[in-house]
Scaffold this active site. Structure first.
Site, PDB file in Angstrom:
ATOM      1  N   MET A  79       0.821  -1.035  -0.018  1.00  0.00           N
ATOM      2  CA  MET A  79      -0.074  -0.076  -0.007  1.00  0.00           C
ATOM      3  C   MET A  79       1.012   1.305  -0.026  1.00  0.00           C
ATOM      4  SD  MET A  79      -2.077   2.357   2.325  1.00  0.00           S
ATOM      5  CE  MET A  79      -1.175   2.382   3.317  1.00  0.00           C
ATOM      6  N   PRO A  80       0.834   2.292  -0.833  1.00  0.00           N
ATOM      7  CA  PRO A  80      -0.400   2.634  -1.212  1.00  0.00           C
ATOM      8  C   PRO A  80      -0.973   2.159  -2.726  1.00  0.00           C
ATOM      9  CG  PRO A  80       1.434   4.322  -1.602  1.00  0.00           C
ATOM     10  CD  PRO A  80       1.959   3.060  -0.838  1.00  0.00           C
TER      11      PRO A  80
END
Length: 129
Positions: A1-2
């Site tokens: 993530m992102p």
């Protein structure tokens, strides 16, 4: 993530798209100190007349190589974001021949409770991540 969404005008080859994705992932890893296999990317391609991104009064001209990089992420510091902008822009110029006036960024910030990576659980909240 992102989660990184790359918006671009259609017409690039698969090799060009792969190079863009790899360059942006490297910038994410280096700027946000995330694991190498923490990779979530979407490519969204548009006909040339379906993507408008003018210069906001900065005095430069966009080309068909324009890319808008939308980052959906937990909060990041100002320094991390600035480092990402620099890393990504440099990599896109060096590896993909996309000039810095053809690169635009935006961040959409959310919190730990806004992420589930599977199993119907919020892994940031449960401590799994």
């Amino acid at each position: 993530m992102p989660l990184v969404k790359i918006h671009m005008i259609e017409g690039r080859t698969q090799e060009e798209i792969t190079t863009i994705l790899d360059a942006l992932h490297r910038a994410v890893v280096e700027s946000f100190d995330v694991p190498e296999d923490d990779r979530y990317q979407l490519v969204l391609e548009y006909p040339a007349d379906h993507l408008r991104a003018l210069d906001t009064g900065l005095g430069f001209t966009r080309t068909k190589k324009f890319v808008l990089i939308e980052v959906v992420s937990r909060p990041r510091t100002r320094a991390q974001k600035e480092h990402f902008y620099e890393n990504a822009s440099s990599a896109l110029l060096r590896k993909c021949h996309v000039g810095s006036t053809d690169v635009m960024f935006t961040f959409v910030t959310n919190s730990d409770e806004d992420w589930s990576f599977g199993l119907g659980q919020a892994q940031f909240l449960t401590g799994a991540l």
